[in-house]
Scaffold this motif. Structure first.
Motif, PDB file in Angstrom:
ATOM      1  N   TYR A 163       0.926  -1.160  -0.003  1.00  0.00           N
ATOM      2  CA  TYR A 163      -0.239   0.152   0.145  1.00  0.00           C
ATOM      3  C   TYR A 163       0.827   1.024  -0.253  1.00  0.00           C
ATOM      4  O   TYR A 163       0.747   2.201  -0.717  1.00  0.00           O
ATOM      5  N   CYS A 164       1.939   1.257   0.752  1.00  0.00           N
ATOM      6  CA  CYS A 164       2.978   2.316   0.914  1.00  0.00           C
ATOM      7  C   CYS A 164       3.513   2.595  -0.279  1.00  0.00           C
ATOM      8  O   CYS A 164       3.702   3.679  -0.662  1.00  0.00           O
ATOM      9  N   ASN A 165       3.873   1.564  -1.218  1.00  0.00           N
ATOM     10  CA  ASN A 165       4.776   1.674  -2.042  1.00  0.00           C
ATOM     11  C   ASN A 165       3.605   1.904  -3.441  1.00  0.00           C
ATOM     12  O   ASN A 165       4.114   3.061  -4.195  1.00  0.00           O
TER      13      ASN A 165
ATOM     14  N   GLU B  89      -2.368   5.124   7.141  1.00  0.00           N
ATOM     15  CA  GLU B  89      -3.479   4.302   6.302  1.00  0.00           C
ATOM     16  C   GLU B  89      -3.348   2.772   6.343  1.00  0.00           C
ATOM     17  O   GLU B  89      -4.144   1.946   6.462  1.00  0.00           O
ATOM     18  N   CYS B  90      -1.844   2.488   6.680  1.00  0.00           N
ATOM     19  CA  CYS B  90      -1.708   1.072   6.484  1.00  0.00           C
ATOM     20  C   CYS B  90      -2.287   0.323   7.837  1.00  0.00           C
ATOM     21  O   CYS B  90      -2.415  -0.537   7.996  1.00  0.00           O
TER      22      CYS B  90
ATOM     23  N   ALA C 132       1.162  -3.414  12.199  1.00  0.00           N
ATOM     24  CA  ALA C 132       1.847  -2.215  11.364  1.00  0.00           C
ATOM     25  C   ALA C 132       2.035  -1.202  12.116  1.00  0.00           C
ATOM     26  O   ALA C 132       2.841  -0.314  12.131  1.00  0.00           O
ATOM     27  N   GLN C 133       0.848  -0.877  13.064  1.00  0.00           N
ATOM     28  CA  GLN C 133       0.773   0.103  14.013  1.00  0.00           C
ATOM     29  C   GLN C 133       1.953  -0.051  14.965  1.00  0.00           C
ATOM     30  O   GLN C 133       2.548   0.856  15.201  1.00  0.00           O
ATOM     31  N   ALA C 134       1.921  -1.227  15.636  1.00  0.00           N
ATOM     32  CA  ALA C 134       2.866  -1.567  16.720  1.00  0.00           C
ATOM     33  C   ALA C 134       4.299  -1.352  16.088  1.00  0.00           C
ATOM     34  O   ALA C 134       5.197  -0.859  16.762  1.00  0.00           O
TER      35      ALA C 134
ATOM     36  N   LYS D 186      -8.640  14.700  14.594  1.00  0.00           N
ATOM     37  CA  LYS D 186      -8.293  13.651  15.274  1.00  0.00           C
ATOM     38  C   LYS D 186      -7.320  12.629  14.652  1.00  0.00           C
ATOM     39  O   LYS D 186      -7.495  12.225  13.768  1.00  0.00           O
ATOM     40  N   SER D 187      -6.395  12.361  15.684  1.00  0.00           N
ATOM     41  CA  SER D 187      -5.342  11.388  15.100  1.00  0.00           C
ATOM     42  C   SER D 187      -6.206  10.016  14.820  1.00  0.00           C
ATOM     43  O   SER D 187      -7.282   9.605  15.418  1.00  0.00           O
ATOM     44  N   ARG D 188      -5.658   9.331  13.907  1.00  0.00           N
ATOM     45  CA  ARG D 188      -6.267   7.974  13.270  1.00  0.00           C
ATOM     46  C   ARG D 188      -5.765   6.639  13.901  1.00  0.00           C
ATOM     47  O   ARG D 188      -6.098   5.672  13.602  1.00  0.00           O
ATOM     48  N   VAL D 189      -4.883   6.964  15.013  1.00  0.00           N
ATOM     49  CA  VAL D 189      -4.476   5.435  15.653  1.00  0.00           C
ATOM     50  C   VAL D 189      -5.542   4.883  16.132  1.00  0.00           C
ATOM     51  O   VAL D 189      -6.515   5.378  16.869  1.00  0.00           O
ATOM     52  N   ILE D 190      -5.601   3.601  15.730  1.00  0.00           N
ATOM     53  CA  ILE D 190      -6.785   2.817  16.088  1.00  0.00           C
ATOM     54  C   ILE D 190      -6.502   2.186  17.481  1.00  0.00           C
ATOM     55  O   ILE D 190      -5.146   1.637  17.802  1.00  0.00           O
ATOM     56  N   PRO D 191      -7.211   2.159  18.387  1.00  0.00           N
ATOM     57  CA  PRO D 191      -7.279   1.581  19.717  1.00  0.00           C
ATOM     58  C   PRO D 191      -6.968   0.068  19.379  1.00  0.00           C
ATOM     59  O   PRO D 191      -7.687  -0.396  18.683  1.00  0.00           O
TER      60      PRO D 191
END
Lengths: 222, 150
Positions: free
Chosen positions: A134-136, A171-172, A181-183, A209-214
């Motif tokens: 996705y990033c690429n 977004e990833c 990915a978040q971790a 608001k930040s999109r960090v998913i709990p």
């Protein structure tokens, strides 16, 4: 270009040349489970969960539908005893890495997979490559890439790029099936550019608001 | 290895993303390892994302992401060498150099690695230093061989 006619689960399906079996099935509303597939990304064939049975000229074979092109008169079965067994073992193997991933738990229920079958190697990453691709391909930032090979393969954020790009994108995190990915991002942030988010917040106080998913509490399954 | 040589290699492949592996192989050959700054330069010059350079450099065992010593010591652990006593050779090399498999000593004299099969079974067990094969090795002979390399 003429349509190619094939049979999926007993239903006649028309598809265009160059389509994959998975696309043809999805267009007809036939569900095939996937983990590494994403409509915006090129097919990867990494998770193997979309394995289906293909009968062509009397020969039955098992193919990965997300990379298998449609062909004339083939008969595709998306569920069969053997296909289900293949998927069950795949899910069991993936669960050795990410035992509490919601998508895997759902699949495990459907295919009767035992999450404790294989010895745990809780890497939390199932190397589906969604974040990397996705990033690429979509974002074209290449902030995250694969490192090492074989069983030691893992994803890694490139600090130089990640510190500039990742906080405003994230977004990833949403497409990652395991939250790894978040971790991995937060870990590289802590190691390579700690405290950066405070700086960004100070500079741009009116950020949405930040999109960090709990991260969800682990479902209790034994 | 001088920065000049590395820059020369990078210049040769400037703007050619398809030559990434060739560039890395040449730099690895000259420099014996790939420093992060060099990989960054390669990425910029060849117009390849840095993540991809890292991916390739970490994928192939031929590339080293850590500095190597001046002399590379290999002990073959292939089946033939093993049966002819490679384990004793390894123990002796490890004792003499103080290194474990894959390590480099602090004064960058030796990098010690095991490998299989190095292709000279008829003269096994063997020790290879900087590409030179020492066949029919015994633990007693190792010290004299390593002494030649400073």
């Amino acid at each position: 270009m003429t349509d190619i006619v094939l049979t999926i689960d007993g239903k006649e399906v028309k598809a265009k040349a160059g389509m994959t079996v998975l696309q043809a099935a999805q267009q007809e509303g036939i569900h095939i489970p996937t983990l590494c597939h994403h409509e915006k990304l090129e097919a990867f064939g990494g998770c193997r969960l979309c394995m289906v049975e293909v009968e062509s000229r009397g020969w039955t074979s098992y193919v990965v539908s997300c990379v298998y092109p449609v062909a004339k008169d083939i008969v595709v079965r998306t569920r069969s005893e053997k296909v289900d067994k293949i998927r069950k073992v795949l899910v069991e193997e993936l669960m050795a890495h990410a035992p509490d991933a919601p998508e895997l738990i759902k699949l495990a229920e459907e295919y009767g997979a035992d999450r404790n079958r294989f010895e745990r190697d809780a890497s939390f990453c199932i190397v589906c490559g969604l974040c990397v691709r996705y990033c690429n391909e979509v974002k074209q930032k290449n902030a995250v890439g694969f490192i090492d090979n074989g069983a030691r393969r893992e994803i890694s954020f490139i600090p130089e790029v990640a510190r500039k790009e990742c906080w405003d994108c994230q977004e990833c995190f949403t497409i990652c099936p395991t939250s790894y990915a978040q971790a991995a991002y937060l870990l590289s942030e802590a190691l390579a550019f700690p405290g950066q988010r405070k700086k960004i917040k100070a500079e741009k106080p009116l950020q949405p608001k930040s999109r960090v998913i709990p991260i969800m509490p682990a479902p209790v399954t034994t | 290895m001088s920065e000049h040589t590395i820059d020369g290699i990078i210049e040769k492949y400037r703007g050619q993303p398809g030559s990434l592996i060739h560039a890395l192989v040449e730099i690895q050959h000259q420099n014996h390892w790939l420093p992060r700054e060099v990989m960054q330069k390669v990425a910029d010059a060849l117009q390849v994302p840095f993540a991809q350079v890292m991916q390739i450099a970490s994928f192939y065992k031929a590339f080293s992401l850590t500095p190597k010593g001046r002399h590379e010591v290999h002990v073959c652990t292939g089946m033939t060498c093993h049966l002819r006593g490679a384990a004793k050779l390894r123990a002796k090399v490890e004792e003499l150099t103080g290194l474990k498999d894959g390590e480099t000593d602090t004064d960058s004299r030796f990098t010690y690695q095991t490998g299989a099969c190095l292709g000279s079974c008829s003269i096994g067990p063997e020790l290879i230093v900087n590409g030179k094969h020492y066949g029919r090795m015994t633990p007693e002979k190792i010290e004299d061989v390593l002494k030649q390399y400073e």
